[in-house]
Design a protein around this motif. Structure first.
Motif, PDB file in Angstrom:
ATOM      1  N   ALA A 152       8.951  -3.583  -0.096  1.00 50.48           N
ATOM      2  CA  ALA A 152       8.340  -2.310   0.302  1.00 50.48           C
ATOM      3  C   ALA A 152       8.627  -1.256  -0.756  1.00 50.48           C
ATOM      4  O   ALA A 152       9.739  -1.135  -1.260  1.00 50.48           O
ATOM      5  CB  ALA A 152       8.883  -1.872   1.653  1.00 50.48           C
ATOM      6  N   TYR A 153       7.615  -0.470  -1.047  1.00 45.06           N
ATOM      7  CA  TYR A 153       7.634   0.517  -2.128  1.00 45.06           C
ATOM      8  C   TYR A 153       7.698   1.917  -1.519  1.00 45.06           C
ATOM      9  O   TYR A 153       6.894   2.256  -0.648  1.00 45.06           O
ATOM     10  CB  TYR A 153       6.360   0.328  -2.946  1.00 45.06           C
ATOM     11  N   THR A 154       8.641   2.724  -1.967  1.00 44.13           N
ATOM     12  CA  THR A 154       8.737   4.108  -1.531  1.00 44.13           C
ATOM     13  C   THR A 154       8.620   5.023  -2.744  1.00 44.13           C
ATOM     14  O   THR A 154       9.410   4.923  -3.688  1.00 44.13           O
ATOM     15  CB  THR A 154      10.077   4.384  -0.827  1.00 44.13           C
ATOM     16  N   LEU A 155       7.644   5.893  -2.737  1.00 42.18           N
ATOM     17  CA  LEU A 155       7.465   6.863  -3.809  1.00 42.18           C
ATOM     18  C   LEU A 155       8.479   7.985  -3.631  1.00 42.18           C
ATOM     19  O   LEU A 155       8.545   8.617  -2.569  1.00 42.18           O
ATOM     20  CB  LEU A 155       6.040   7.411  -3.788  1.00 42.18           C
ATOM     21  N   LEU A 156       9.266   8.252  -4.668  1.00 43.70           N
ATOM     22  CA  LEU A 156      10.320   9.266  -4.581  1.00 43.70           C
ATOM     23  C   LEU A 156       9.915  10.587  -5.227  1.00 43.70           C
ATOM     24  O   LEU A 156      10.067  11.654  -4.632  1.00 43.70           O
ATOM     25  CB  LEU A 156      11.600   8.747  -5.242  1.00 43.70           C
ATOM     26  N   ALA A 166       4.592  -8.214  -6.235  1.00 41.63           N
ATOM     27  CA  ALA A 166       3.931  -7.228  -5.372  1.00 41.63           C
ATOM     28  C   ALA A 166       3.143  -6.282  -6.262  1.00 41.63           C
ATOM     29  O   ALA A 166       3.630  -5.825  -7.286  1.00 41.63           O
ATOM     30  CB  ALA A 166       4.948  -6.455  -4.548  1.00 41.63           C
ATOM     31  N   GLU A 167       1.927  -6.031  -5.863  1.00 42.68           N
ATOM     32  CA  GLU A 167       1.038  -5.159  -6.641  1.00 42.68           C
ATOM     33  C   GLU A 167       0.802  -3.884  -5.860  1.00 42.68           C
ATOM     34  O   GLU A 167       0.363  -3.918  -4.703  1.00 42.68           O
ATOM     35  CB  GLU A 167      -0.286  -5.881  -6.903  1.00 42.68           C
ATOM     36  N   TYR A 168       1.098  -2.727  -6.488  1.00 46.67           N
ATOM     37  CA  TYR A 168       1.048  -1.451  -5.779  1.00 46.67           C
ATOM     38  C   TYR A 168      -0.150  -0.586  -6.162  1.00 46.67           C
ATOM     39  O   TYR A 168      -0.352   0.474  -5.570  1.00 46.67           O
ATOM     40  CB  TYR A 168       2.344  -0.682  -6.033  1.00 46.67           C
ATOM     41  N   CYS A 169      -0.896  -1.001  -7.171  1.00 43.83           N
ATOM     42  CA  CYS A 169      -2.078  -0.266  -7.587  1.00 43.83           C
ATOM     43  C   CYS A 169      -2.889  -1.180  -8.495  1.00 43.83           C
ATOM     44  O   CYS A 169      -2.473  -2.302  -8.798  1.00 43.83           O
ATOM     45  CB  CYS A 169      -1.715   1.039  -8.298  1.00 43.83           C
ATOM     46  N   ASP A 170      -4.034  -0.713  -8.927  1.00 44.63           N
ATOM     47  CA  ASP A 170      -4.851  -1.445  -9.894  1.00 44.63           C
ATOM     48  C   ASP A 170      -4.797  -0.715 -11.231  1.00 44.63           C
ATOM     49  O   ASP A 170      -4.858   0.517 -11.282  1.00 44.63           O
ATOM     50  CB  ASP A 170      -6.301  -1.544  -9.422  1.00 44.63           C
ATOM     51  N   LEU A 208       0.837  -1.193   0.000  1.00 49.71           N
ATOM     52  CA  LEU A 208       0.000   0.000   0.000  1.00 49.71           C
ATOM     53  C   LEU A 208       0.868   1.236   0.000  1.00 49.71           C
ATOM     54  O   LEU A 208       1.902   1.294   0.663  1.00 49.71           O
ATOM     55  CB  LEU A 208      -0.897   0.014   1.247  1.00 49.71           C
ATOM     56  N   LEU A 209       0.427   2.245  -0.740  1.00 48.71           N
ATOM     57  CA  LEU A 209       1.119   3.529  -0.715  1.00 48.71           C
ATOM     58  C   LEU A 209       0.667   4.317   0.503  1.00 48.71           C
ATOM     59  O   LEU A 209      -0.524   4.367   0.828  1.00 48.71           O
ATOM     60  CB  LEU A 209       0.801   4.326  -1.990  1.00 48.71           C
ATOM     61  N   ALA A 210       1.640   4.972   1.138  1.00 53.12           N
ATOM     62  CA  ALA A 210       1.322   5.716   2.352  1.00 53.12           C
ATOM     63  C   ALA A 210       1.122   7.192   2.082  1.00 53.12           C
ATOM     64  O   ALA A 210       0.700   7.926   2.957  1.00 53.12           O
ATOM     65  CB  ALA A 210       2.433   5.531   3.377  1.00 53.12           C
ATOM     66  N   LYS A 240      11.341   3.574  -5.253  1.00 53.43           N
ATOM     67  CA  LYS A 240      12.368   2.647  -4.783  1.00 53.43           C
ATOM     68  C   LYS A 240      11.668   1.432  -4.203  1.00 53.43           C
ATOM     69  O   LYS A 240      10.654   1.561  -3.506  1.00 53.43           O
ATOM     70  CB  LYS A 240      13.251   3.307  -3.723  1.00 53.43           C
ATOM     71  N   ILE A 241      12.207   0.232  -4.486  1.00 55.23           N
ATOM     72  CA  ILE A 241      11.655  -0.997  -3.925  1.00 55.23           C
ATOM     73  C   ILE A 241      12.758  -1.710  -3.156  1.00 55.23           C
ATOM     74  O   ILE A 241      13.845  -1.965  -3.696  1.00 55.23           O
ATOM     75  CB  ILE A 241      11.090  -1.921  -5.017  1.00 55.23           C
TER      76      ILE A 241
END
Length: 653
Positions: A621-625, A576-580, A7-9, A614-615
């Motif tokens: 774990a996904y980090t939006l940069l 890993a799926e981060y969105c639809d 999930l994106l935070a 970044k993964i």
């Protein structure tokens, strides 16, 4: 296989300015760099209109952001009479003029139409004539001053009547075809439409809306557009072409209802009629064709590195030719063959960056959308250099001490040596031409152990890309067809003698996919044999982000999903799926994602859906940069360089 749901935070606005989202790590910085010098004059559309005894060029300069510019240019000397913005439009191929000189313009990106009357200080914004249509490819006027437009993605025809302000929708002209690429109106008001991406020619009765499809010439390759149509007396001239810069001309006798003449090698845009003559461009030669006999006569030669557009007649004796990029104009006397060249007073506009790559000299290189060119940024000094003379590069990569460039259209591959002077034709020099295999877009390019590997998307209306291999040491190339039948190859990586490719189920524009799942293929570089093909993540239809880590595992990214694949077991280990993503509601996806492995910190870095991320390889774990971003590359240092429109950025780890 273990599937991880992430999930994106952080929530951000879709159209927010480009910004760093995640707080940089201790040593990380994010900054905007000076734009790459890729500004240009790019004017795909144009028409000649006459006012007060003077011939004017109506044309539109494209932009990477903001509003395209409609210009009125005096064809006697290139001076500009008017320059007016087209709000909400990035550019156009479609410009025409009515009998009274009124301009009608159909745009791309928004599907909006505009009208301009002589002397007005602004254009009239007509909105989107057909909701849901994002591109007006062609426009034409009838004798009553009404305007017709042809669209995509619905392949529809409409008519705008300035007297009443009404729009008539004639619907899709050929079932299943997405493009109305060309239009003309005959003296009796009949509308002639050229269709793609599979060629059709259709007539439309303007009042009843009755459609009739003309039979095509026997043996014609239908995997192309009817790119230009023009009524010449009792004949209809049609230029069939897979892309703007190549094609063949056919003449159809409207009275006898049969094709009568074939003229190959018509390379420029635009067909200009004058009596029983048709004027075309063939390899820079402005050529007259007698439509009754098919006889051809070269009038003059125009030398240009840009695609040429034969726009119209400026007098009884003279034709106007323009370059699609650069703003160059030529008046050609069709009696004497004299050529007068001059520059149009058109404003250079910033060009959106289409591709980025690290060069062999440590510089970061970029090429521009439509106008092409090659610019460089030197991280050591901050110096930027712009170079003109090459087209739009879809992909770039360093192999050894050379930079390789993949040009659209026609999938032309070039080799550039940064240590030598810039001399297009010589440096860069063409090393492969994949157009004979109906290829168009070389997005995927990698160093495969000292061998250049190129994956392609085919031409419009065609399914099936190729994998091309070029050995710089020997200067030899191999082209592997049907590596993954009907799929385009849009992602590539390499490890231990094997090229790994990922695909898009879609081919060129205007043709439906045959399969639903993107694939991963392993190809032996030495032999060119396919070791195996698999579906790494069922349900994903395009995977363009691809890299390999220090364990030899292959990692891929589609639009929302990452996967880890083990070549030893030929199994997908984790996803890993981060969105639809709404795969069933898109016409095609080719290159959306980029993916890079950085051995310095063991993380994956990439871009998809306009987000740089970044993964963590261990936890996924996904980090939006950063967002929004269009194009991304990784330098040998591990730093990230990225662009959005004409803006250029650096993420220093």
């Amino acid at each position: 296989m273990r599937r991880v749901k992430a999930l994106l935070a952080v929530a951000v606005l879709l159209f927010a300015p480009v910004m760093a989202i995640a707080p940089p790590a201790a040593a990380a910085t994010f900054r905007q760099l000076p734009s790459l010098p890729l500004s240009s004059v790019t004017t795909p559309g144009g028409v000649v209109a006459h006012h007060g005894g003077v011939a004017y060029l109506y044309t539109v300069s494209t932009v990477s952001a903001g509003s395209a510019l409609f210009s009125v240019i005096d064809t006697r000397d290139g001076s500009r009479r008017y320059e007016l913005p087209l709000p909400g439009a990035l550019g156009t191929w479609a410009v025409t003029a009515g009998p009274d000189g009124t301009a009608f313009i159909g745009s791309y990106s928004s599907g909006k139409a505009f009208r301009w009357t002589w002397g007005a200080t602004s254009v009239t914004d007509l909105g989107v004539p057909l909701p849901g249509q994002t591109f007006i490819w062609a426009v034409a006027a009838d004798g009553a001053g009404r305007f017709y437009g042809g669209t995509s993605p619905g392949g529809r025809l409409f008519r705008h009547d300035p007297a009443t302000g009404t729009v008539r929708d004639y619907g899709q002209l050929v079932e299943g075809e997405q493009y109305v690429r060309s239009l003309d109106v005959g003296p009796d008001g009949t509308v002639y439409a050229g269709i793609g991406a599979h060629a059709h020619v259709v007539t439309v009765a303007p009042e009843t809306g009755t459609k009739r499809e003309l039979p095509l010439p026997a043996g014609l390759d239908t995997d192309q557009y009817a790119y230009d149509v023009r009524v010449v007396g009792r004949y209809l001239a049609v230029r069939f072409a897979a892309s703007a810069g190549a094609g063949e001309l056919w003449l159809y006798d409207l009275a006898r209802r049969r094709w009568t003449r074939h003229i190959p090698g018509v390379t420029g845009i635009g067909l200009v009629a004058h009596g029983n003559r048709l004027h075309v461009v063939r390899g820079g030669d402005v050529t007259a064709v007698d439509v009754r006999t098919g006889a051809t006569r070269v009038l003059a030669h125009v030398e240009s590195a840009s695609l040429l557009h034969l726009v119209g007649r400026v007098s009884d004796d003279e034709l106007l030719v323009k370059a699609n990029t650069g703003g160059r104009l030529w008046r050609v006397n069709d009696r004497t063959g004299d050529v007068s060249a001059f520059q149009a007073e058109l404003s250079e506009q910033p060009t959106a960056v289409q591709s980025l790559a690290a060069g062999p000299d440590g510089k970061i290189y970029g090429s521009g959308y439509l106008s092409g060119g090659l610019a460089s940024h030197d991280p050591a000094t901050g110096t930027v250099v712009g170079r003109k003379g090459v087209g739009q590069m879809e992909g770039m990569v360093t192999v050894g001490n050379k930079l390789y460039l993949g040009e659209y259209p026609r999938a032309l591959i070039y080799e550039y040596d940064p240590t030598l002077p810039w001399a297009p034709g010589t440096n860069p020099r063409k090393i492969m031409d994949l157009s004979a295999r109906q290829q168009d877009r070389p997005f995927a390019m990698i160093d495969a152990g000292g061998v250049l590997a190129v994956g392609t998307v085919p031409s419009s209306g065609v399914l099936g890309g190729v994998l091309a291999l070029y050995d710089p040491e020997t200067g030899t190339s191999r082209v592997l067809d049907d590596v993954v039948p009907t799929h385009s190859i849009v992602g590539l990586t390499y490890h231990d003698g094997v090229v790994y490719g990922t695909t898009s189920v879609w081919g060129g524009n205007g043709i439906d996919a045959k399969e639903r799942d993107a694939k991963l293929v392993a190809v032996d570089v030495a032999t060119g044999t396919v070791r195996y093909t698999t579906v790494p993540v069922p349900g994903e239809r395009a995977i363009s982000g691809l890299t390999v880590d220090d364990k030899g595992h292959v990692w891929g990214f589609s639009t929302c999903t990452v996967f880890e694949f083990d070549p030893a077991t030929r199994r997908t280990l984790r996803t890993a799926e981060y969105c639809d993503y709404p795969w069933d509601r898109v016409h095609h996806v080719w290159r959306d994602s980029y993916l890079f492995f950085d051995p310095r910190d063991g993380n994956l870095y990439g871009k998809a859906q306009a987000k740089v991320f970044k993964i963590d390889r261990d936890t996924l774990a996904y980090t939006l940069l950063v967002r929004p971003i269009s194009v991304l590359t990784q330098a040998p240092s591990g730093d990230l360089y990225m662009s959005r429109e004409s803006n250029f950025y650096h993420w220093q780890k």
